[in-house]
Design a protein around this motif. Structure first.
Motif, PDB file in Angstrom:
ATOM      1  N   GLY A 278      28.987  46.082  39.472  1.00  0.00           N
ATOM      2  CA  GLY A 278      30.001  46.018  40.520  1.00  0.00           C
ATOM      3  C   GLY A 278      30.201  47.320  41.246  1.00  0.00           C
ATOM      4  N   GLY A 295      32.810  38.068  45.974  1.00  0.00           N
ATOM      5  CA  GLY A 295      32.731  38.453  44.568  1.00  0.00           C
ATOM      6  C   GLY A 295      32.761  37.207  43.704  1.00  0.00           C
ATOM      7  N   ARG A 334      36.295  44.392  38.619  1.00  0.00           N
ATOM      8  CA  ARG A 334      36.040  44.885  39.972  1.00  0.00           C
ATOM      9  C   ARG A 334      36.990  44.247  40.985  1.00  0.00           C
ATOM     10  NH1 ARG A 334      34.172  48.097  37.547  1.00  0.00           N
ATOM     11  NH2 ARG A 334      36.011  49.052  38.449  1.00  0.00           N
TER      12      ARG A 334
END
Length: 704
Positions: A278, A295, A334
């Motif tokens: 990430g 993501g 992340r």
């Protein structure tokens, strides 16, 4: 030339010079002496072609509890592998790591910034991506005209009015260090900077962006969303491997690493490693197209979505999709890190029933509104939609929905002459695993999540504790971890895995157990109902035609044995393209998308549980598990899952902002218990203490 080859050549040359002095020695005898000298002279690590490295823990770049011990460790290991070397990495305190490496006890030190004052001790490798130190402040504090790239001196002058916190020994910029008029407070650890910011003892902290975010996530969750990292960073500093000059082959190792690093850069492996952790920087914005950064979790369903997203891009030629696909633990960190420091790297986030209502309440997500009639929101799972809402506002759309169940190998059960009950108990599962455990033939009795993480081992441990009659907290938010129910649940957990689990069971999460079962190496697995689409799929499973299914096992309290989860798509408040992001998530959760998956991958692979219309005749005919799975999902009540009253909803998590920090740290303790490095008493007591500390720091016992 490898180190041992170099030493051998030196030995031969030495002996050859001896022979010129009229010594009556045969050539064969000389070769024997050369070999002996080579063995005596070379270090053990060189003899095995192993590079010994000392490492300084710097989360999230390198750390003992990170996947692959972090990006730096994975990168350095891969670079040396390209050059024919193995690595041994020991994570040590900073001062000890530097001292031992300077003395030659280790071949090199990672990761280090280039420092001219250290060049007498070390050869520095070529650079690779490092950290980004900058200014972290409370959101309400205004720092005007922040643009150090234009005029660092002007920024330094402006900072004279603020109190600045900095870790002792860190160096940002010579001009900044020379500014003695700045009110600096030096501390020994980054965590102190966060506490001083929170208490108002400093105005601004100088800290690496991801280090700050990870500290908040794991240790100071009450600060999430309150702080802001100003851009651009004050200093972006590359990392290096520092090789000790005291070793005879330091230059050779430096050249070998540099060549391996060049290879990784050239073939794209470096970017792949960064992306897996990430840490890959976002693409530069294209003037002709709007880039949506997604993501997402690394699953087969997402790989299918990524492939089919070409359809979406063709329908929207002004958009480009940038995928950031990560394992579950990394993705969670992340995404939360992005919010923790107001970074704004993502336009679409894959989150779940835990995050959506909490993040929505905090204003971190955009509500999902104005859905077209053709989307048919009434067709979606109403329990999933309720779990993704806060005060009637919807903050995510469910991609797939799951509960828990038991999968087993019917052929192995038939061979053993045993039957799986439709509703097994955990006591029965222990006995059944014993009968089908056959490690000599590479078949292990059972797989359960052991890998640490609030969504990994703690998802399973929490429902295990629930069904054993336990809970996380009492009605007054006091932790109940050091209790009889937790003790019995954890003792059972370790007992069944140590006796009938696969090797390295403490390292296996849901992905690893799913893969082992699909490869025919597990007889039983207790996990998510979403496993069915892969384990019954001939494209992904060697045992697709040998599958048996049953309800999740129960302990003394039957309602505690199931969870309810939905992997869903949400839009962060920080996105610059909210309309385009909503267009994508409605496409990816639509009835048309499910039909498209069925056409390309088969009905068995469609995202389960999200839509009522999925469960038509075609799906039921192709997916023998369909009715069972939807029934298990419908049985879950997120408000009724413990034998005693609790002040939280769940069932496999605690719906409070502090839970990721608690779950991750307790998960690490329990993983250590599985490995045998902590006793059961130590695990329970330390978990109880750290949980109470986090809630006390967050004000639970003062405010609630």
């Amino acid at each position: 030339m490898l180190p041992w080859q170099y030493l051998a050549q030196c030995s031969v040359n030495l002996i050859w010079r001896m022979t010129t002095m009229t010594l009556p020695v045969s050539p064969g005898y000389l070769n024997l002496i050369a070999g002996i000298l080579c063995i005596l002279l070379m270090p053990a690590s060189a003899a095995q072609n192993v590079v010994k490295l000392a490492a300084i823990e710097q989360v999230p770049y390198i750390g003992k509890n990170l996947p692959h011990q972090g990006y730096v460790n994975e990168l350095v290991t891969a670079a040396f592998e390209r050059a024919g070397y193995a690595t041994e990495v020991s994570i040590l305190p900073l001062l000890r790591a530097k001292t031992l490496t300077q003395q030659g006890s280790y071949d090199g030190l990672i990761p280090l910034h280039y420092d001219t004052s250290q060049t007498s001790h070390f050869y520095f490798s070529r650079p690779f991506p490092g950290d980004n130190a900058g200014l972290l402040k409370k959101k309400h504090l205004r720092v005007n005209s922040y643009e150090p790239r234009l005029d660092l001196n002007a920024l330094i002058v402006e900072l004279k009015d603020y109190s600045i916190g900095q870790v002792h020994g860190t160096s940002l910029n010579p001009m900044f260090e020379a500014a003695t008029f700045i009110n600096k407070h030096l501390v020994s650890r980054e965590l102190q900077l966060l506490d001083m910011l929170s208490a108002g003892r400093i105005d601004v902290a100088i800290i690496d962006q991801y280090t700050a975010a990870d500290l908040m996530i794991n240790q100071r969750p009450h600060l999430l969303g309150q702080l802001e990292f100003l851009r651009p960073p004050l200093a972006s500093k590359d990392f290096h491997v520092a090789f000790s000059k005291i070793t005879a082959y330091a230059e050779q190792l430096t050249r070998a690493f540099n060549q391996g690093l060049s290879d990784l850069e050239r073939d794209g492996t470096l970017d792949t490693i960064l992306a897996r952790h990430g840490l890959l920087p976002s693409k530069k914005r294209n003037a002709d197209k709007k880039i949506l950064t997604i993501g997402a979790i690394d699953t087969e369903e997402i790989r299918v979505m990524k492939g089919l997203s070409e359809d979406f891009e063709k329908q929207n030629p002004n958009l480009e999709l940038e995928w950031r696909i990560m394992d579950e633990n990394t993705l969670r960190k992340r995404l939360l890190a992005d919010i923790a420091i107001s970074e704004g790297n993502f336009d679409i986030m894959m989150i779940g029933a835990y995050e959506a209502p909490i993040w929505g309440r905090n204003g971190w997500l955009r509500p999902i509104t104005n859905l077209p009639a053709s989307f048919a929101v009434e067709d979606m799972s109403q329990s999933a939609l309720k779990g993704l809402s806060y005060q009637g506002e919807l903050f995510a759309l469910p991609f797939y929905v799951e509960s828990t169940m038991t999968f087993y190998r019917k052929d192995l059960f038939d061979e053993a002459g045993i039957d799986m009950p439709d509703n097994p108990s955990y006591h029965e599962i222990l006995e059944l695993a014993k009968h089908v455990h056959n490690p000599d033939n590479g078949i292990y009795g059972i797989g359960l999540r052991g890998k640490a993480g609030w969504g990994q081992n703690m998802a399973f441990v929490t429902i295990l504790v629930n069904t054993f009659g336990g809970r996380w907290f009492d009605e007054h938010w006091r932790p109940t971890i050091n209790s009889k129910a937790w003790r019995e649940a954890l003792r059972y957990y370790k007992n069944i895995l140590s006796r009938y689990g696969p090797p390295d069971y403490a390292e296996n999460g849901w992905y690893e157990n799913q893969r082992l079962f699909a490869e025919g190496k597990l007889a039983i697995v207790v996990d998510a109902t979403s496993f069915a689409g892969r384990l019954f799929n001939p494209k992904h499973s060697k045992v697709h035609d040998k599958m048996g299914i049953a309800a999740a096992p129960v302990g003394r309290y039957a309602k505690g044995s199931r969870w309810l989860w939905s992997w869903s798509l949400a839009i962060p408040e920080s996105t610059k393209f909210p309309q385009q992001a909503q267009a994508f998530i409605t496409w990816a959760t639509s009835k048309e998308y499910i039909r498209r998956v069925a056409e390309t991958e088969g009905w068995v692979a469609v995202p389960p549980g999200s839509r009522v219309s999925t469960y038509g005749d075609e799906y039921r005919a192709k997916a023998p598990f369909a009715d069972f799975v939807i029934q298990e999902i419908q049985k879950v009540n997120p408000q009724d899952f413990t034998a005693q009253a609790v002040p939280y909803s769940g069932p496999q998590f605690v719906a409070i902002p502090e839970f990721p920090a608690i779950g991750n740290q307790v998960g690490l303790k329990i993983e250590q218990y599985l490995r045998g490095t902590l006793s059961l008493d130590e695990t329970l007591e330390s978990s109880q203490d750290l949980t109470e500390q986090i809630l006390r720091k967050s004000g639970y016992y003062d405010k609630r």
